[in-house]
Each structure stands twice: as structure tokens, then as C-alpha cells.
Design a protein around this motif. Structure first.
Motif, PDB file in Angstrom:
ATOM      1  N   LYS A  48       1.005  -1.164   0.056  1.00 42.98           N
ATOM      2  CA  LYS A  48      -0.079  -0.116   0.140  1.00 42.98           C
ATOM      3  C   LYS A  48       0.917   1.113   0.059  1.00 42.98           C
ATOM      4  CE  LYS A  48      -3.896   2.374   0.248  1.00 42.98           C
ATOM      5  NZ  LYS A  48      -4.501   2.627  -1.013  1.00 42.98           N
ATOM      6  N   GLN A  49       1.938   1.297   0.928  1.00 46.16           N
ATOM      7  CA  GLN A  49       2.902   2.391   0.751  1.00 46.16           C
ATOM      8  C   GLN A  49       3.350   2.654  -0.560  1.00 46.16           C
ATOM      9  OE1 GLN A  49       5.451   1.040   4.021  1.00 46.16           O
ATOM     10  NE2 GLN A  49       4.491   2.489   5.497  1.00 46.16           N
ATOM     11  N   ARG A  50       3.971   1.401  -1.021  1.00 46.57           N
ATOM     12  CA  ARG A  50       4.385   1.622  -2.479  1.00 46.57           C
ATOM     13  C   ARG A  50       3.575   2.032  -3.494  1.00 46.57           C
ATOM     14  NH1 ARG A  50       6.918  -3.174  -1.229  1.00 46.57           N
ATOM     15  NH2 ARG A  50       5.269  -4.330  -2.538  1.00 46.57           N
ATOM     16  N   GLU A  51       2.042   1.602  -3.424  1.00 45.03           N
ATOM     17  CA  GLU A  51       1.335   2.240  -4.577  1.00 45.03           C
ATOM     18  C   GLU A  51       0.962   3.795  -4.098  1.00 45.03           C
ATOM     19  OE1 GLU A  51      -3.246   1.493  -4.991  1.00 45.03           O
ATOM     20  OE2 GLU A  51      -2.375  -0.193  -4.385  1.00 45.03           O
ATOM     21  N   VAL A  52       0.887   4.262  -2.798  1.00 49.72           N
ATOM     22  CA  VAL A  52       0.815   5.540  -2.835  1.00 49.72           C
ATOM     23  C   VAL A  52       1.974   6.260  -3.236  1.00 49.72           C
ATOM     24  CG1 VAL A  52       0.448   7.362  -0.692  1.00 49.72           C
ATOM     25  CG2 VAL A  52      -0.928   5.074  -0.753  1.00 49.72           C
ATOM     26  N   PHE A  53       3.241   6.103  -2.578  1.00 47.45           N
ATOM     27  CA  PHE A  53       4.503   6.584  -3.241  1.00 47.45           C
ATOM     28  C   PHE A  53       4.360   6.572  -4.672  1.00 47.45           C
ATOM     29  CE2 PHE A  53       8.917   7.434  -3.874  1.00 47.45           C
ATOM     30  CZ  PHE A  53       9.273   8.293  -2.963  1.00 47.45           C
ATOM     31  N   ALA A  54       4.071   5.777  -5.386  1.00 44.50           N
ATOM     32  CA  ALA A  54       4.119   5.669  -6.978  1.00 44.50           C
ATOM     33  C   ALA A  54       3.152   6.857  -7.363  1.00 44.50           C
ATOM     34  CB  ALA A  54       3.825   4.508  -7.292  1.00 44.50           C
ATOM     35  N   GLU A  55       1.928   6.821  -6.902  1.00 45.70           N
ATOM     36  CA  GLU A  55       0.962   7.671  -7.277  1.00 45.70           C
ATOM     37  C   GLU A  55       1.332   9.139  -7.121  1.00 45.70           C
ATOM     38  OE1 GLU A  55      -3.486   9.078  -5.724  1.00 45.70           O
ATOM     39  OE2 GLU A  55      -2.969   7.050  -5.687  1.00 45.70           O
ATOM     40  N   LYS A  56       1.847   9.405  -5.961  1.00 46.65           N
ATOM     41  CA  LYS A  56       2.551  10.681  -5.484  1.00 46.65           C
ATOM     42  C   LYS A  56       3.537  11.000  -6.337  1.00 46.65           C
ATOM     43  CE  LYS A  56      -0.883  11.295  -2.888  1.00 46.65           C
ATOM     44  NZ  LYS A  56      -2.084  11.919  -3.264  1.00 46.65           N
ATOM     45  N   SER A  57       4.403  10.310  -6.761  1.00 45.29           N
ATOM     46  CA  SER A  57       5.574  10.483  -7.550  1.00 45.29           C
ATOM     47  C   SER A  57       4.920  11.014  -8.920  1.00 45.29           C
ATOM     48  CB  SER A  57       6.162   9.277  -8.002  1.00 45.29           C
ATOM     49  OG  SER A  57       7.265   9.501  -8.793  1.00 45.29           O
TER      50      SER A  57
END
Length: 87
Positions: A29-38
Motif C-alpha cells: 500500500k505504501q509503494r502504491e501511494v508513493f508511486a501515485e504521488k511521484s
């Protein structure tokens, strides 16, 4: 002679596989959110540096245009690597 990523640093070993490090430190979930914010950061940067040039009376700058495109491409690459690392 050991390579620099094989030498112990504290308790961890530096390895060339950066995705393994991200997998160990971030849950999916953290990777998904970080990817989206990137990607969001890339869009904002592209808008500011590329689209913003057409809204001012300044002459067109190729340097800002290329920088905006490079940041956008880099943000997509980071997002891809983060999401692919979750597999």
C-alpha cells in the motif's frame, strides 16, 4: 577483495538490487501511494515548467521544456519501478 555492496555497513549489506531494499522497507500500500504521488509530482512539475511558459510573456526556453519532460519521465520511471517491485 570485496565489492562495495558486499562490505557490511552496520547491520545491513548494501546490494545492487534496490528493489529488494524497497520491498523490505515499504508494504504494498505504501509503494502504491508513493508511486501515485511521484506521478502527481511529475505532472505538477511538467505543468509549471512546460505549460507555464505559454502563459507568460517570456520567450520560450528549451532548457525548461527539456527539464520538465525529463522530470515527468523520471517520475513515471520511479512509479513503474515501485509498482513492479511489489510483484
Amino acid at each position: 577483495m570485496k565489492r562495495h555492496w558486499e562490505r557490511p555497513v552496520g547491520r545491513a549489506l548494501l546490494r545492487p538490487d534496490r528493489r529488494a531494499i524497497l520491498r523490505a522497507q515499504m508494504n504494498p500500500k505504501q509503494r502504491e501511494v508513493f508511486a501515485e504521488k511521484s506521478i502527481d509530482l511529475g505532472h505538477v512539475t511538467f505543468g509549471a515548467l512546460v505549460v507555464g511558459q505559454f502563459l507568460t510573456e517570456r520567450p520560450f526556453s528549451w532548457v525548461l521544456f527539456v527539464l520538465g519532460v525529463v522530470v515527468l519521465a523520471a517520475s513515471y520511471a520511479v512509479s513503474y519501478l515501485l509498482l513492479k517491485g511489489g510483484e
